[in-house]
Design a protein around this motif. Sequence first.
Motif, PDB file in Angstrom:
ATOM      1  N   VAL A  33      56.201  50.567  49.496  1.00  0.00           N
ATOM      2  CA  VAL A  33      57.600  50.272  50.163  1.00  0.00           C
ATOM      3  C   VAL A  33      58.146  51.513  50.608  1.00  0.00           C
ATOM      4  N   ARG A  34      57.820  52.604  50.378  1.00  0.00           N
ATOM      5  CA  ARG A  34      58.469  53.578  50.956  1.00  0.00           C
ATOM      6  C   ARG A  34      58.055  53.989  52.442  1.00  0.00           C
ATOM      7  N   ARG A  35      56.653  53.554  52.834  1.00  0.00           N
ATOM      8  CA  ARG A  35      56.105  53.978  53.857  1.00  0.00           C
ATOM      9  C   ARG A  35      56.464  52.995  55.101  1.00  0.00           C
ATOM     10  N   PRO A  36      57.150  53.496  56.193  1.00  0.00           N
ATOM     11  CA  PRO A  36      57.498  52.798  57.347  1.00  0.00           C
ATOM     12  C   PRO A  36      56.194  51.991  57.917  1.00  0.00           C
ATOM     13  N   GLY A  37      56.698  50.731  58.328  1.00  0.00           N
ATOM     14  CA  GLY A  37      55.557  49.741  58.709  1.00  0.00           C
ATOM     15  C   GLY A  37      54.962  48.736  57.680  1.00  0.00           C
ATOM     16  N   PHE A  38      55.370  49.215  56.451  1.00  0.00           N
ATOM     17  CA  PHE A  38      54.769  48.174  55.419  1.00  0.00           C
ATOM     18  C   PHE A  38      55.659  47.617  54.472  1.00  0.00           C
ATOM     19  N   ARG A  39      55.313  46.321  54.271  1.00  0.00           N
ATOM     20  CA  ARG A  39      56.131  45.410  53.447  1.00  0.00           C
ATOM     21  C   ARG A  39      55.216  44.920  52.381  1.00  0.00           C
ATOM     22  N   LEU A  40      55.558  44.960  51.309  1.00  0.00           N
ATOM     23  CA  LEU A  40      55.065  44.757  50.048  1.00  0.00           C
ATOM     24  C   LEU A  40      55.224  43.075  49.793  1.00  0.00           C
ATOM     25  N   VAL A  41      54.317  42.150  49.928  1.00  0.00           N
ATOM     26  CA  VAL A  41      54.644  40.734  49.680  1.00  0.00           C
ATOM     27  C   VAL A  41      53.925  40.162  48.561  1.00  0.00           C
ATOM     28  N   GLY A  42      52.909  40.699  47.876  1.00  0.00           N
ATOM     29  CA  GLY A  42      52.125  40.121  46.841  1.00  0.00           C
ATOM     30  C   GLY A  42      51.216  41.122  46.131  1.00  0.00           C
ATOM     31  N   MET A  43      50.651  40.578  44.957  1.00  0.00           N
ATOM     32  CA  MET A  43      50.091  41.266  44.034  1.00  0.00           C
ATOM     33  C   MET A  43      48.656  40.251  43.707  1.00  0.00           C
ATOM     34  N   MET A  44      47.649  41.126  43.374  1.00  0.00           N
ATOM     35  CA  MET A  44      46.414  40.409  42.895  1.00  0.00           C
ATOM     36  C   MET A  44      45.822  41.057  41.873  1.00  0.00           C
ATOM     37  N   ALA A  45      45.672  40.295  40.707  1.00  0.00           N
ATOM     38  CA  ALA A  45      44.800  40.893  39.676  1.00  0.00           C
ATOM     39  C   ALA A  45      43.432  39.959  39.111  1.00  0.00           C
ATOM     40  N   TYR A  46      42.446  40.552  38.875  1.00  0.00           N
ATOM     41  CA  TYR A  46      41.371  39.681  38.479  1.00  0.00           C
ATOM     42  C   TYR A  46      40.723  40.206  37.348  1.00  0.00           C
ATOM     43  N   GLU A  47      40.961  39.372  36.116  1.00  0.00           N
ATOM     44  CA  GLU A  47      40.191  39.626  34.904  1.00  0.00           C
ATOM     45  C   GLU A  47      38.804  39.406  34.641  1.00  0.00           C
ATOM     46  N   ALA A  48      38.031  40.250  35.321  1.00  0.00           N
ATOM     47  CA  ALA A  48      36.380  39.978  35.442  1.00  0.00           C
ATOM     48  C   ALA A  48      35.930  39.600  34.009  1.00  0.00           C
ATOM     49  N   GLN A  49      36.606  40.349  32.879  1.00  0.00           N
ATOM     50  CA  GLN A  49      35.727  40.176  31.521  1.00  0.00           C
ATOM     51  C   GLN A  49      36.049  38.787  31.042  1.00  0.00           C
ATOM     52  N   ILE A  50      36.720  38.311  31.744  1.00  0.00           N
ATOM     53  CA  ILE A  50      37.124  36.623  31.319  1.00  0.00           C
ATOM     54  C   ILE A  50      36.618  35.860  32.415  1.00  0.00           C
ATOM     55  N   ALA A  51      36.953  36.012  33.520  1.00  0.00           N
ATOM     56  CA  ALA A  51      36.421  35.113  34.785  1.00  0.00           C
ATOM     57  C   ALA A  51      35.027  35.246  35.156  1.00  0.00           C
ATOM     58  N   GLY A  52      34.327  36.504  35.133  1.00  0.00           N
ATOM     59  CA  GLY A  52      33.117  36.344  35.459  1.00  0.00           C
ATOM     60  C   GLY A  52      32.016  36.762  34.576  1.00  0.00           C
ATOM     61  N   VAL A  53      32.212  36.196  33.155  1.00  0.00           N
ATOM     62  CA  VAL A  53      31.163  36.524  32.342  1.00  0.00           C
ATOM     63  C   VAL A  53      30.904  35.166  31.574  1.00  0.00           C
ATOM     64  N   VAL A  54      29.624  34.853  31.583  1.00  0.00           N
ATOM     65  CA  VAL A  54      29.344  33.413  31.308  1.00  0.00           C
ATOM     66  C   VAL A  54      29.539  33.492  29.399  1.00  0.00           C
ATOM     67  N   ASN A  55      29.909  32.388  28.833  1.00  0.00           N
ATOM     68  CA  ASN A  55      30.124  32.545  27.428  1.00  0.00           C
ATOM     69  C   ASN A  55      29.617  31.590  26.689  1.00  0.00           C
ATOM     70  N   LYS A  56      28.809  30.737  26.943  1.00  0.00           N
ATOM     71  CA  LYS A  56      28.117  29.627  26.434  1.00  0.00           C
ATOM     72  C   LYS A  56      27.221  29.986  25.605  1.00  0.00           C
ATOM     73  N   GLY A  57      27.122  29.940  24.193  1.00  0.00           N
ATOM     74  CA  GLY A  57      26.134  30.648  23.292  1.00  0.00           C
ATOM     75  C   GLY A  57      26.381  31.768  22.750  1.00  0.00           C
ATOM     76  N   HIS A  58      27.680  32.255  23.216  1.00  0.00           N
ATOM     77  CA  HIS A  58      27.944  33.829  22.817  1.00  0.00           C
ATOM     78  C   HIS A  58      29.251  33.970  22.291  1.00  0.00           C
ATOM     79  N   PRO A  59      29.304  33.705  20.632  1.00  0.00           N
ATOM     80  CA  PRO A  59      30.854  33.462  20.232  1.00  0.00           C
ATOM     81  C   PRO A  59      31.478  35.031  20.246  1.00  0.00           C
ATOM     82  N   VAL A  60      30.758  35.975  20.170  1.00  0.00           N
ATOM     83  CA  VAL A  60      31.432  37.295  20.449  1.00  0.00           C
ATOM     84  C   VAL A  60      32.122  37.470  21.711  1.00  0.00           C
ATOM     85  N   ILE A  61      31.388  36.841  22.777  1.00  0.00           N
ATOM     86  CA  ILE A  61      32.026  37.265  24.074  1.00  0.00           C
ATOM     87  C   ILE A  61      33.444  36.261  24.225  1.00  0.00           C
TER      88      ILE A  61
END
Length: 234
Positions: free
Chosen positions: A20-48
């Motif tokens: 936000v302090r840099r001229p010419g830039f405007r902060l409009v959004g954020m993105m977060a990705y929880e790979a440990q949940i979204a990207g890991v198969v868990n069928k048959g893996h109770p520990v996961i």
Amino acid sequence: MRRSPLHEPEAVVALATEVVRRPGFRLVGMMAYEAQIAGVVNKGHPVIRRMQASSATELAERRGRAVAGVRRLAELEFVNGGGTGSIESTRLDESVTEVAAGSGLFGPHLFDGYTRFAPAPAAAFALDVVRRPTIDIATVLGGGWIASGPAAADRLPQVVWPQGLTMLAREGAGEVQTPLLGEAARTLHVGDRVWLRHTKAGEISEHLDAFAVVEDGRVVGTLPTYRGERKTFL
């Protein structure tokens, strides 16, 4: 996943402050990705599954603090979170305004290994038989559409029709040819088609110009991919 060096709310706020302090830039959004949940198969893996449940609880608090800190600096239009494999937990996070679905929109076979997300397969691709090297092998043209991640069998396309076909262990799916072994191969002729499901959405979208939209057995339209729009990002 080594997608970002930002994990703690303080680090996220520090980056937002720089933006936000840099001229010419405007902060409009954020993105977060929880790979440990979204990207890991868990069928048959109770520990996961236990790890993912614990992580979802902790993440909601940590992401909430990060978003609150950034909102004190900028008026955010969106906060994107999650992935196909974490829709159920990400949508409960009040700091998130939109949930990314990603590959799951197509129902690729990676998601057969998830306990809470079971989409009907919505996309497939067909390859032509071009050779019959032996009586029980049919070779199709191309097929080496490998998904991102560690090279393993779960990153290969999955043969779904005719049933009873498997890839050769020493060849797998090749960029030029894919030999298929099995009883069903005996009934295939040059020119016949074999149908496969992809592992994720990226590899099929990078190889095709468009998706055919099918309804009641008829093609009712087409949707271009980035490749079909003549855009190349990778």
